[in-house]
Design an enzyme around this catalytic site. Structure first.
Site, PDB file in Angstrom:
ATOM      1  CG  HIS A 127      -1.981   0.964   1.383  1.00  0.00           C
ATOM      2  ND1 HIS A 127      -1.294   2.422   1.910  1.00  0.00           N
ATOM      3  CD2 HIS A 127      -3.000   0.962   1.311  1.00  0.00           C
ATOM      4  CE1 HIS A 127      -2.514   3.312   2.088  1.00  0.00           C
ATOM      5  NE2 HIS A 127      -3.474   2.354   1.479  1.00  0.00           N
ATOM      6  CG  HIS A 157      -7.868  14.151  -1.413  1.00  0.00           C
ATOM      7  ND1 HIS A 157      -8.851  13.452  -0.341  1.00  0.00           N
ATOM      8  CD2 HIS A 157      -7.249  12.938  -1.953  1.00  0.00           C
ATOM      9  CE1 HIS A 157      -8.860  12.081  -0.586  1.00  0.00           C
ATOM     10  NE2 HIS A 157      -7.827  11.932  -1.373  1.00  0.00           N
ATOM     11  CE  LYS A 192      -8.366   0.448  -3.532  1.00  0.00           C
ATOM     12  NZ  LYS A 192      -9.417   0.243  -2.949  1.00  0.00           N
ATOM     13  CB  CYS A 252      -4.190  11.500  -1.150  1.00  0.00           C
ATOM     14  SG  CYS A 252      -4.470   9.752  -0.993  1.00  0.00           S
ATOM     15  CE1 TYR A 253      -2.097   5.819  -1.146  1.00  0.00           C
ATOM     16  CE2 TYR A 253      -4.048   6.112  -2.566  1.00  0.00           C
ATOM     17  CZ  TYR A 253      -3.549   5.763  -1.499  1.00  0.00           C
ATOM     18  OH  TYR A 253      -4.023   4.788  -0.518  1.00  0.00           O
ATOM     19  CG  ASP A 267      -6.683   9.226  -3.725  1.00  0.00           C
ATOM     20  OD1 ASP A 267      -6.673  10.321  -3.810  1.00  0.00           O
ATOM     21  OD2 ASP A 267      -7.310   8.510  -2.752  1.00  0.00           O
ATOM     22  CG  ASP A 315     -10.671  15.874   1.292  1.00  0.00           C
ATOM     23  OD1 ASP A 315      -9.368  15.998   1.521  1.00  0.00           O
ATOM     24  OD2 ASP A 315     -11.288  14.794   0.900  1.00  0.00           O
ATOM     25  NE  ARG A 350      -5.378  -0.875  -0.824  1.00  0.00           N
ATOM     26  CZ  ARG A 350      -6.491  -1.553  -0.666  1.00  0.00           C
ATOM     27  NH1 ARG A 350      -6.643  -3.113  -0.657  1.00  0.00           N
ATOM     28  NH2 ARG A 350      -7.471  -0.862  -0.419  1.00  0.00           N
ATOM     29  CG  ASP A 381      -9.767  10.296  -4.954  1.00  0.00           C
ATOM     30  OD1 ASP A 381      -9.288  10.032  -5.840  1.00  0.00           O
ATOM     31  OD2 ASP A 381     -10.424   9.302  -4.354  1.00  0.00           O
TER      32      ASP A 381
END
Lengths: 696, 432
Positions: free
Chosen positions: B205, B372, B250, B255-256, B253, B369, B247, B362
């Protein structure tokens, strides 16, 4: 909280949520006062449940409930039935909290805590999990919890394996299910459970299973990932193997220094040494611990002592290493001496993953020493080397001459490697290769190509241990070339792999190796002229490897490549002359492997990028007192040399000061200005020549 | 096992295709509008972001109830985002925030999620005053296996190790006792994929990989990790959209951008990052003819970006075919290509994650938010300096996508705090 869809609020919703917030605020105030006063009445405990229903992330409330449970269990009137009902209540609270937010760490953890008490029925848990895992099949909390429950219930791994199968049939893109399958299978294979005794029975079925997923939809990445795990399971052997040594088995080594060469010795096995000793190198296929004078014994006529100090060659100062070295003193000059090295006949060599070395092997060689006249020796080691094209001529080998790579086969037989290259593995790989060739004939698939490249290399390595023949290397190089064009985002990754395959290919046969063997031709030189210089220059290598076949090299030219790292070079203990000019070494810390090369005398690192980056190591990255294992080791005299202006170069001084260099070329690097160089001369007293200039 | 039992298009793929469509539509729009509008789209809307963030410090909407236990985190997300943009908070508001945070410290030393809440390692990340008590709190959270609990009787995972070790290291109270067995615990979480999972047995992750790697660096045991396979894994987590997935298989996103992008920022500091391994694991990125077509088509529409990239590229090439003298002269700007596609990630953050009214998100279709906003901006800062090795000098304009005014403050990649703030803190706690 993240990853969940959210809609823009409507006015009436906003009013509702404002009311909710107010309610929460009131609840919280009340809750904290109960918690603070340690009140565990029915009313108080119910209040915490309400709070958790609104906000499952309130970990203080979870802990309060744990305290309340403990408080209740310690009461004298507490009987087994009421214990059960108290704990069941907890499970209900968790369940409703999880319905609110099933990514809540606190809620999942509380459930584990309750179940660990051992008073609750766990039969309900799998059903609950099914519900949650249907809602989000990739939720890792649920998968973690599932493993926890399975263990608690003593549910067999076979049953869980079946569950992953069902999940995969429902949706084969569910990578979490594939992953759990790999975890379960590893456990089953490790404990040799019934039906899982032999990999050769289990893995082929798994290959079948995965093919269905991959062929149904090659675009889905989950299956490919699992396929790589299978490949790894197929090729790795648990027990570490000795893959290469120096001196090689059956070789005649001449250790010399006075310039007159005995005609019967090959320059490949002639060692020039000024230290009175020569190294014995053991190269394993994975890092091992426990190489010492009891696990490795030496039988030789000239050193009756038999005690050898084995040193792990790893830059991380750990006690495990893939390569180990010991130094043996010269025998008396006139005597021809044979040495026998016995590896692993008594237990103690162990891989970092905990597997014993279980292929005891023996190799022997002869050592001949020619008297060294100290002066002429010094001259030859100190003489200027110019890495120029015209100074090298290709080496013409005598027809019967032994080349170091030829002896790998011998070592292999004595190791008893046949068992590891067992038929089912090669068969499994051959089948996979055929399968993916077929897939690629139907479509142009990036990951298919990458997988095929890995399969082909694994197949060659398995069919011909030590890569003495690489039948597929051309095809693999072509695949990586394709991939670089097809997928430019990952260009550098493919280039690194390409470099490694190229090196494997060049060192795989006598013919291909000889194309890179040169002799240094210089009028002053006689000793050096008798040695082989391996030239791997101008190959646009971004990474180096194949060290197991290069242990014999004393003079190496790696100039005009694209190297950013020389990791692994520490294995080449015989290196005395090293050319790394015109590469992309970006920091002085990239030179760390050189600190392990005690024979290194001549180094060319000109025209790299050393000093371009002021922050280039973990030491500057992090202020932890623990990360300063090296550095700040300059002694007082040395610090005195380095004035304040050079304080930025401390790293460089530290790295270079212990190299016993006679000649250094460092021109063309940011770091190499005049002040730096003049300090360098002081800190490296052995230096005779810097950037071509003779020093006084 | 019948072939038919597999449906022709998986759920994951359908979702993936929907996201790709949305993302590529944005890119298409972008490349079809006049350059002046393009530069507007690529511009970081600083003022709007600051306004959105500042409002968050004053009063949060009622929908933030569920985050009540994370209030110090919200402060961090907001304050860090503002610091990244080199903006300041009104002094009164700053005082209020500090006052709030100091009320979160428990008499037992740790920090809780709000006044009166119990101490929790994650909230303790933020700041501390009572060092000795804090040390004993962290010490109490240590578990025999080497891991740390998030809070008293709480869960044990890699996140907890990172928060404990990073706080201890930042405050200069790290010692052998705290470190004991931590490395073993993290090692037991590195999976065959190469990344690191939250706890043993789980899958790799992005967030945990960052936490695990950073922890191993802080305790000086990073070389025990299989870095080669870790790189294999993280490199292939960047998808066709330009952003990162967290991951295997998936969706992307924002935030990654930091959790995965930050891994690269850490790796570039490790002097040699490639180990020897016969079968590198860890691929599984979007593949096959369809996705390569989509890549190709996005390349076609994405001409501007590709030009940007090739400009950067040709700069490198020139450096390569040195003639020596020019190499030495241009050394100030000699650069090492990052292991990930930095411009593509910046494009994803600015075009797909940015809410032009302030805040980041995201992916398209999701709401902004603070979480993020914080990690998209942190990722952006990492990208802008990914071609540089020296954080003290500004990056070249070609490394910063959009107007150069998009440039954010550099961060310390181990702690994700703005570098200048890190230095102040470091001086304060080491007394140097």
């Amino acid at each position: 909280m993240h990853g969940r869809p959210r809609k823009a609020p409507k006015p009436e919703d906003e009013a509702a949520s404002a009311a909710k917030a107010q309610k929460l605020r009131a609840l919280q105030t009340q809750f904290f006062s109960f918690h603070h006063d340690q009140i565990y009445t029915k009313e108080a405990v119910e209040l915490s449940a309400k709070l958790l229903e609104i906000n499952p992330e309130s970990y203080t409330a979870w802990n309060y409930r744990k305290l309340a449970v403990e408080h209740y269990l310690s009461q004298p009137e507490c009987d087994p039935d009421s214990v059960k009902s108290v704990l069941d209540d907890e499970l209900k609270v968790v369940e409703s909290a999880l319905r609110q937010n099933f990514k809540s760490y606190g809620a999942w953890h509380h459930r584990k805590w309750v179940l660990s008490k051992g008073h609750s029925s766990i039969n309900h848990e799998l059903r609950l999990l099914d519900k949650f895992q249907k809602a989000d099949s990739r939720n890792f909390h649920a998968w973690n919890y599932r493993r926890f429950v399975a263990e608690l219930m003593n549910r067999s791994e076979q049953d869980e394996l079946k569950y992953t199968e069902d999940m995969i049939y429902t949706n084969f893109s569910n990578y979490s299910a594939w992953h759990n399958r790999s975890v379960l299978l590893s456990a089953l294979l490790e404990k040799k459970a019934e039906g899982f005794l032999l990999k050769e029975n289990v893995l082929p079925e798994e290959y079948e299973f995965i093919h269905q997923a991959i062929f149904t939809d090659p675009d889905d990445q989950s299956g490919w990932f699992y396929n790589l795990w299978l490949l790894d399971q197929t090729v790795t052997t648990d027990s570490p193997l000795l893959v290469s040594t120096w001196p090689t088995c059956g070789s005649d080594v001449l250790i010399m220094g006075d310039g007159c060469q005995n005609g019967s010795f090959s320059p490949f096995t002639t060692l020039l040494s000024d230290s009175g000793s020569f190294p014995i190198i053991l190269y394993f296929n994975q890092p091992v611990e426990g190489v010492n004078s009891s696990t490795v014994t030496i039988e030789c006529g000239f050193d009756k002592n038999g005690y050898l100090h084995w040193e792990p060659l790893s830059v991380s100062n750990s006690q495990a290493a893939q390569v180990w070295v010991a130094h043996l003193k010269f025998p008396t000059p006139e005597l021809d001496s044979s040495v026998e090295v016995r590896v692993g006949h008594s237990k103690g060599i162990i891989s970092t993953r905990g597997f014993q070395y279980c292929h005891p092997s023996t190799f022997s060689f002869n050592v001949h020493v020619q008297h060294v006249e100290r002066d002429s020796f010094q001259v030859s080691v100190a003489e200027s080397i110019l890495w120029r094209e015209e100074n090298f001529k290709i080496y013409r080998a005598q027809s019967e001459e032994s080349i170091p790579i030829a002896s790998f086969d011998q070592l292999c037989i004595k190791n008893g490697h046949e068992s590891t290259a067992s038929n089912w593995r090669t068969e499994a790989l051959a089948k996979e290769i055929e399968c993916f060739r077929e897939l690629l004939s139907l479509m142009d698939c990036k990951i298919g190509k990458l997988t095929l490249a890995r399969l082909l290399m694994a197949y060659d390595a398995m069919s011909f241990p030590f890569a003495t023949k690489l039948v597929h290397s051309e095809e693999v190089l072509e695949l990586y070339n394709d991939l670089m064009k097809l997928d430019p985002t990952h260009h550098r990754y493919y280039k690194d792999e390409h470099s490694l395959v190229l090196l494997q290919k060049m060192t795989s046969s006598k013919e291909s190796l000889l194309q890179h063997c040169f002799q240094y031709k210089d009028s002053v030189s006689s000793v050096i002229g008798n040695l082989i210089c391996l030239r791997l220059n101008n190959l646009s290598l971004s990474r180096i490897g194949a060290f197991e076949k290069l242990l014999w090299v004393q003079m190496l030219d790696l100039s005009h490549n694209e190297l950013q790292s020389i990791e692994g070079l520490e294995a080449m203990q015989l290196l005395s002359w090293l050319g790394l000019g015109n590469n992309k070494l970006g920091s002085v810390t990239a030179l760390e492997p050189l600190r392990k090369l005690k024979s290194l005398r001549v180094l060319d690192i000109s025209y790299n990028q050393i000093g371009d980056h002021s922050i280039d190591t973990t030491r500057y990255l992090c202020s932890s007192p623990l990360s300063h294992s090296v550095g700040s080791e300059l002694n007082k005299d040395e610090t005195a040399i380095i004035d304040a202006a050079l304080v930025n170069y401390l790293e460089a001084f530290y790295m270079l000061k212990d190299l016993n260099l006679n000649q250094l070329d460092i021109v063309g690097n940011t770091i190499a200005d005049e002040t730096f160089k003049s300090a360098l001369v002081k800190i490296m007293p052995t230096l005779k020549r810097l950037d071509g200039k003779v020093l006084d | 096992m019948e072939m038919e039992s597999f449906s022709s298009l998986t759920v994951t793929e359908r979702d993936q295709i929907l996201v790709e469509q949305q993302v590529f539509n944005i890119f298409k729009t972008f490349y079809n509008i006049p350059p002046s509008s393009q530069s507007f789209m690529l511009e970081l809307q600083r003022e709007n972001h600051v306004e959105y963030l500042t409002n968050g410090l004053k009063q949060l909407g009622p929908s933030f109830c569920v985050l009540d236990a994370n209030r110090p985190w919200i402060c961090y997300w907001i304050l860090h985002s503002i610091a990244l943009m080199d903006e300041f908070v009104d002094p009164e508001l700053e005082d209020n925030t500090i006052d709030f945070l100091s009320r979160c410290q428990d008499p037992n030393g740790g920090y809780g999620g709000g006044p009166g809440q119990m101490p929790h390692l994650a909230t303790t990340m933020l700041q501390s005053i009572h060092l000795e008590k804090l040390y004993s709190f962290i010490r109490q959270m240590k578990y025999a296996s080497g891991g740390f609990r998030m809070h008293d009787a709480g869960e044990i995972d890699v996140r907890a190790c990172y928060t404990a070790i990073s706080v201890a290291s930042l405050l200069n109270i790290l010692d052998d006792e705290l470190v004991q067995n931590v490395g073993n615990y993290i090692l037991s979480c590195q999976t065959y994929e190469g990344g690191i999972s939250g706890e043993p047995g789980s899958e790799a992750h992005g967030g945990y990989t960052f936490c695990g790697l950073a922890t191993m660096i802080l305790i000086n045991e990073v070389k025990r990790l299989d870095l080669s396979s870790l790189i294999d894994w993280v490199v292939f987590r960047q998808g066709v959209e330009g952003g990162f997935q967290g991951r295997t298989n998936k969706l992307v996103d924002g935030c990654y951008s930091f959790w995965q992008g930050g891994i690269f920022a850490l790796l570039k500091r490790l002097n040699s990052t490639r180990g020897e391994k016969s079968i590198p694991l860890g691929d599984g990125e979007d593949s096959g003819p369809d996705s390569s077509e989509t890549t190709a088509s996005s390349d076609a529409t994405g001409k501007g970006l590709i030009e940007d990239l090739s400009q950067g590229g040709s700069h490198i090439e020139k450096g390569d075919q040195h003639d020596t003298s020019s190499r030495v002269n241009s050394k100030r700007h000699a650069k090492v290509k990052p292991l990930f596609n930095s411009l593509a990630l910046q494009q994803y953050i600015l075009l797909c994650s940015q809410d032009l009214n302030g805040g980041l998100r995201d992916k398209p279709g999701k709401s902004r938010d603070h979480y993020h906003t914080c990690y998209c901006l942190s990722g952006l800062s990492v990208c802008q300096r990914s071609w540089l090795e020296d954080d003290d000098s500004p990056p070249l304009p070609c490394a910063v996508l959009g107007p150069y005014s998009n440039l954010l403050e550099p961060i310390h990649p181990l702690y994700n705090v703005v570098l200048d703030r890190y230095r102040e803190a470091h001086e304060f706690f080491t007394g140097s």
